[in-house]
Scaffold this motif. Structure first.
Motif, PDB file in Angstrom:
ATOM      1  N   ALA A 149       0.826  -1.210   0.000  1.00 28.81           N
ATOM      2  CA  ALA A 149       0.000   0.000   0.000  1.00 28.81           C
ATOM      3  C   ALA A 149       0.859   1.259   0.000  1.00 28.81           C
ATOM      4  CB  ALA A 149      -0.924  -0.003   1.207  1.00 28.81           C
ATOM      5  N   TRP A 150       1.874   1.297   0.851  1.00 36.84           N
ATOM      6  CA  TRP A 150       2.748   2.479   0.923  1.00 36.84           C
ATOM      7  C   TRP A 150       3.472   2.723  -0.396  1.00 36.84           C
ATOM      8  CZ3 TRP A 150       5.533   2.280   6.374  1.00 36.84           C
ATOM      9  CH2 TRP A 150       4.565   2.445   7.372  1.00 36.84           C
ATOM     10  N   THR A 151       3.870   1.657  -1.064  1.00 37.21           N
ATOM     11  CA  THR A 151       4.551   1.800  -2.351  1.00 37.21           C
ATOM     12  C   THR A 151       3.642   2.458  -3.381  1.00 37.21           C
ATOM     13  OG1 THR A 151       5.900  -0.176  -1.906  1.00 37.21           O
ATOM     14  CG2 THR A 151       5.760   0.550  -4.196  1.00 37.21           C
ATOM     15  N   ALA A 152       2.338   2.175  -3.299  1.00 34.68           N
ATOM     16  CA  ALA A 152       1.381   2.702  -4.272  1.00 34.68           C
ATOM     17  C   ALA A 152       0.852   4.087  -3.903  1.00 34.68           C
ATOM     18  CB  ALA A 152       0.205   1.741  -4.404  1.00 34.68           C
ATOM     19  N   SER A 153       1.206   4.595  -2.722  1.00 30.59           N
ATOM     20  CA  SER A 153       0.583   5.796  -2.184  1.00 30.59           C
ATOM     21  C   SER A 153       1.436   7.048  -2.357  1.00 30.59           C
ATOM     22  CB  SER A 153       0.293   5.610  -0.687  1.00 30.59           C
ATOM     23  OG  SER A 153      -0.628   4.562  -0.478  1.00 30.59           O
ATOM     24  N   ASN A 154       0.748   8.187  -2.350  1.00 35.46           N
ATOM     25  CA  ASN A 154       1.422   9.477  -2.235  1.00 35.46           C
ATOM     26  C   ASN A 154       1.712   9.791  -0.777  1.00 35.46           C
ATOM     27  OD1 ASN A 154      -1.148  10.221  -4.421  1.00 35.46           O
ATOM     28  ND2 ASN A 154       0.968  10.137  -5.149  1.00 35.46           N
ATOM     29  N   ARG A 155       0.727   9.447   0.082  1.00 37.68           N
ATOM     30  CA  ARG A 155       0.846   9.799   1.492  1.00 37.68           C
ATOM     31  C   ARG A 155       0.244   8.718   2.379  1.00 37.68           C
ATOM     32  NH1 ARG A 155      -1.895  15.122   2.508  1.00 37.68           N
ATOM     33  NH2 ARG A 155      -3.364  14.384   0.947  1.00 37.68           N
ATOM     34  N   VAL A 156       0.589   8.796   3.667  1.00 29.15           N
ATOM     35  CA  VAL A 156       0.107   7.836   4.653  1.00 29.15           C
ATOM     36  C   VAL A 156      -0.544   8.606   5.799  1.00 29.15           C
ATOM     37  CG1 VAL A 156       0.737   6.026   6.294  1.00 29.15           C
ATOM     38  CG2 VAL A 156       1.906   6.162   4.079  1.00 29.15           C
ATOM     39  N   LEU A 157      -1.806   8.267   6.077  1.00 27.00           N
ATOM     40  CA  LEU A 157      -2.529   8.849   7.203  1.00 27.00           C
ATOM     41  C   LEU A 157      -2.524   7.836   8.337  1.00 27.00           C
ATOM     42  CD1 LEU A 157      -4.370  11.211   8.198  1.00 27.00           C
ATOM     43  CD2 LEU A 157      -6.309   9.838   7.401  1.00 27.00           C
ATOM     44  N   THR A 173       5.655   3.732  14.131  1.00 27.24           N
ATOM     45  CA  THR A 173       5.188   3.753  12.744  1.00 27.24           C
ATOM     46  C   THR A 173       5.824   4.907  11.973  1.00 27.24           C
ATOM     47  OG1 THR A 173       3.069   2.861  13.478  1.00 27.24           O
ATOM     48  CG2 THR A 173       3.166   3.718  11.245  1.00 27.24           C
ATOM     49  N   MET A 174       5.959   6.062  12.607  1.00 28.23           N
ATOM     50  CA  MET A 174       6.589   7.205  11.953  1.00 28.23           C
ATOM     51  C   MET A 174       8.036   6.886  11.584  1.00 28.23           C
ATOM     52  SD  MET A 174       4.490   9.713  11.465  1.00 28.23           S
ATOM     53  CE  MET A 174       5.653  11.039  11.172  1.00 28.23           C
ATOM     54  N   ARG A 175       8.741   6.220  12.482  1.00 26.22           N
ATOM     55  CA  ARG A 175      10.125   5.831  12.176  1.00 26.22           C
ATOM     56  C   ARG A 175      10.159   4.823  11.037  1.00 26.22           C
ATOM     57  NH1 ARG A 175      10.802   5.656  17.978  1.00 26.22           N
ATOM     58  NH2 ARG A 175      10.729   3.384  17.913  1.00 26.22           N
ATOM     59  N   ALA A 176       9.247   3.850  11.074  1.00 28.47           N
ATOM     60  CA  ALA A 176       9.188   2.841  10.005  1.00 28.47           C
ATOM     61  C   ALA A 176       8.860   3.492   8.671  1.00 28.47           C
ATOM     62  CB  ALA A 176       8.147   1.781  10.352  1.00 28.47           C
ATOM     63  N   LEU A 177       7.953   4.455   8.683  1.00 28.85           N
ATOM     64  CA  LEU A 177       7.581   5.149   7.457  1.00 28.85           C
ATOM     65  C   LEU A 177       8.760   5.909   6.869  1.00 28.85           C
ATOM     66  CD1 LEU A 177       5.422   6.093   5.448  1.00 28.85           C
ATOM     67  CD2 LEU A 177       4.799   7.881   7.077  1.00 28.85           C
ATOM     68  N   ASP A 178       9.543   6.535   7.734  1.00 30.42           N
ATOM     69  CA  ASP A 178      10.711   7.280   7.258  1.00 30.42           C
ATOM     70  C   ASP A 178      11.742   6.349   6.637  1.00 30.42           C
ATOM     71  OD1 ASP A 178      12.232   9.818   7.043  1.00 30.42           O
ATOM     72  OD2 ASP A 178      13.581   8.837   8.462  1.00 30.42           O
ATOM     73  N   LEU A 179      11.964   5.202   7.267  1.00 30.87           N
ATOM     74  CA  LEU A 179      12.905   4.226   6.716  1.00 30.87           C
ATOM     75  C   LEU A 179      12.414   3.679   5.384  1.00 30.87           C
ATOM     76  CD1 LEU A 179      13.830   2.250   9.962  1.00 30.87           C
ATOM     77  CD2 LEU A 179      15.348   3.745   8.647  1.00 30.87           C
ATOM     78  N   PHE A 180      11.133   3.374   5.314  1.00 34.47           N
ATOM     79  CA  PHE A 180      10.561   2.844   4.079  1.00 34.47           C
ATOM     80  C   PHE A 180      10.658   3.874   2.958  1.00 34.47           C
ATOM     81  CE2 PHE A 180       7.172   1.857   1.100  1.00 34.47           C
ATOM     82  CZ  PHE A 180       7.318   0.496   0.931  1.00 34.47           C
ATOM     83  N   ARG A 181      10.364   5.109   3.270  1.00 31.47           N
ATOM     84  CA  ARG A 181      10.428   6.173   2.262  1.00 31.47           C
ATOM     85  C   ARG A 181      11.839   6.292   1.696  1.00 31.47           C
ATOM     86  NH1 ARG A 181      12.330  11.031   2.273  1.00 31.47           N
ATOM     87  NH2 ARG A 181      12.768  10.949   4.498  1.00 31.47           N
ATOM     88  N   ARG A 182      12.835   6.250   2.565  1.00 30.15           N
ATOM     89  CA  ARG A 182      14.215   6.415   2.095  1.00 30.15           C
ATOM     90  C   ARG A 182      14.675   5.239   1.238  1.00 30.15           C
ATOM     91  NH1 ARG A 182      17.783   7.865   7.205  1.00 30.15           N
ATOM     92  NH2 ARG A 182      16.051   7.041   8.433  1.00 30.15           N
ATOM     93  N   GLU A 183      14.161   4.045   1.523  1.00 28.47           N
ATOM     94  CA  GLU A 183      14.623   2.863   0.794  1.00 28.47           C
ATOM     95  C   GLU A 183      13.806   2.566  -0.454  1.00 28.47           C
ATOM     96  OE1 GLU A 183      15.779  -1.832   1.614  1.00 28.47           O
ATOM     97  OE2 GLU A 183      15.044  -0.556   3.243  1.00 28.47           O
ATOM     98  N   PHE A 184      12.485   2.795  -0.393  1.00 27.21           N
ATOM     99  CA  PHE A 184      11.612   2.324  -1.473  1.00 27.21           C
ATOM    100  C   PHE A 184      10.771   3.397  -2.148  1.00 27.21           C
ATOM    101  CE2 PHE A 184      12.057  -1.379   1.398  1.00 27.21           C
ATOM    102  CZ  PHE A 184      12.601  -2.293   0.505  1.00 27.21           C
ATOM    103  N   PRO A 186      10.702   7.424  -2.342  1.00 31.87           N
ATOM    104  CA  PRO A 186      11.195   8.759  -1.975  1.00 31.87           C
ATOM    105  C   PRO A 186      10.133   9.858  -2.017  1.00 31.87           C
ATOM    106  CG  PRO A 186      12.022   8.076  -4.135  1.00 31.87           C
ATOM    107  CD  PRO A 186      11.407   6.878  -3.512  1.00 31.87           C
ATOM    108  N   ASN A 187       9.050   9.666  -2.764  1.00 29.58           N
ATOM    109  CA  ASN A 187       8.010  10.692  -2.852  1.00 29.58           C
ATOM    110  C   ASN A 187       6.889  10.500  -1.833  1.00 29.58           C
ATOM    111  OD1 ASN A 187       9.256  12.038  -5.007  1.00 29.58           O
ATOM    112  ND2 ASN A 187       8.332  10.656  -6.499  1.00 29.58           N
ATOM    113  N   LEU A 188       6.997   9.468  -1.016  1.00 28.77           N
ATOM    114  CA  LEU A 188       5.978   9.197  -0.011  1.00 28.77           C
ATOM    115  C   LEU A 188       6.138  10.164   1.161  1.00 28.77           C
ATOM    116  CD1 LEU A 188       3.685   7.189   0.774  1.00 28.77           C
ATOM    117  CD2 LEU A 188       5.438   5.849   1.957  1.00 28.77           C
ATOM    118  N   ALA A 189       5.005  10.609   1.718  1.00 26.64           N
ATOM    119  CA  ALA A 189       5.054  11.553   2.841  1.00 26.64           C
ATOM    120  C   ALA A 189       3.922  11.254   3.807  1.00 26.64           C
ATOM    121  CB  ALA A 189       4.938  12.990   2.341  1.00 26.64           C
ATOM    122  N   PRO A 190       4.093  11.588   5.086  1.00 26.66           N
ATOM    123  CA  PRO A 190       2.976  11.429   6.020  1.00 26.66           C
ATOM    124  C   PRO A 190       1.893  12.464   5.750  1.00 26.66           C
ATOM    125  CG  PRO A 190       4.853  12.470   7.113  1.00 26.66           C
ATOM    126  CD  PRO A 190       5.322  12.065   5.751  1.00 26.66           C
TER     127      PRO A 190
END
Length: 279
Positions: A149-157, A173-184, A186-190
């Motif tokens: 889901a995160w890979t397909a998304s612009n943002r995560v609520l 979850t915020m830490r996990a989201l930041d790690l995921f964004r950096r690795e997979f 880059p345009n994903l944001a909370p």
């Protein structure tokens, strides 16, 4: 098309309820919306009053992402007919479609998915158009389906309750989201954090909300979602909160209207910034 994942790594915080509330607000606002029920329990599908017929669930479509036709297998929410009757003078037909949840999607809820598997939902969504908003109801974990889901998304609520364990889980979850964004991704944001099931008279909730504001700052969205005495009844009837009678439901609907407005406006501004050409 804004694609927003509704996530929480802790179960029982009302993640699906928030998804349904935002879908109800989008329907009332006339925003063509697709809800992707990625939780194998398929509670969002049930709450949206879907009649499956012969359509494929999201699990089968993920399995054959390159060949599956998402547009041909979405199902209109049962809420649409009620909205159509209430808005007979409107020139635009209401759109709230559902990619149905499926227990079969659980085969992808593993922690070891490769990049190819992570793009399965992105591939499906790349074949559809006409929606202004896509809401993805994620399972309460950081396994494969949430990562898809995160890979397909612009943002995560993120959804949290004002309690110790939920607040701590949101920070993780915020830490996990930041790690995921950096690795997979880059345009994903909370997109922000929604405090759900808030009791204004509870000292514990007041303390935890203050703690959340200190920890997350502007990411903690307003307004909070108050505990709703009729929510179980509304969901049990598979009904839109915007079409449920009573003052309590009316207040809840206005809360989701405000949250949706915040969500859509913030996403639009962010998308304009991302598309701005370099000088």
């Amino acid at each position: 098309m804004q694609v927003v994942s509704i996530s929480s790594l802790k179960g029982g915080v009302g993640k699906t309820s928030v998804t349904l509330g935002l879908a109800s607000a989008a329907l009332a606002a006339g925003i063509p919306t697709l809800v992707v029920d990625l939780d194998p329990h398929a509670d969002a599908t049930t709450g949206l009053a879907v009649s499956a017929g012969d359509k494929l669930g999201i699990g089968d479509m993920l399995r054959n992402a390159r060949r599956a036709d998402l547009a041909a297998n979405v199902v209109p929410s049962g809420w649409v007919e009620t909205a159509r009757k209430r808005n007979q003078g409107s020139k635009r037909a209401p759109v709230l479609d559902v990619a149905m949840g499926s227990a079969y999607s659980g085969i992808y809820d593993r922690p070891d998915l490769g990049k190819r598997d992570l793009k399965r939902l992105s591939t499906l969504l790349g074949k559809v158009n006409g929606y202004g908003l896509v809401l993805i109801d994620c399972p309460p974990s950081l396994n494969g389906l949430t990562r898809i889901a995160w890979t397909a998304s612009n943002r995560v609520l993120l959804v949290a309750e004002p309690g110790l364990f939920s607040v701590a889980g949101t920070e993780r979850t915020m830490r996990a989201l930041d790690l995921f964004r950096r690795e997979f991704a880059p345009n994903l944001a909370p997109a922000g954090i929604v405090a759900n099931r808030v009791r204004p008279t509870s000292n514990e909730h007041t303390f935890r909300l203050a703690e959340m504001k200190q920890m997350f700052g502007g990411l903690l969205l307003e307004p909070n979602i108050a505990e709703h005495a009729n929510w179980q009844q509304i969901q049990g009837a598979a009904h839109s909160v915007h079409h449920w009678p009573g003052e309590s439901a009316k207040q809840a609907a206005s809360t989701f209207d405000a949250l949706l407005k915040n969500l859509v406006q913030t996403g639009s501004v962010r998308n304009r910034v991302m598309r701005r050409p370099a000088s």
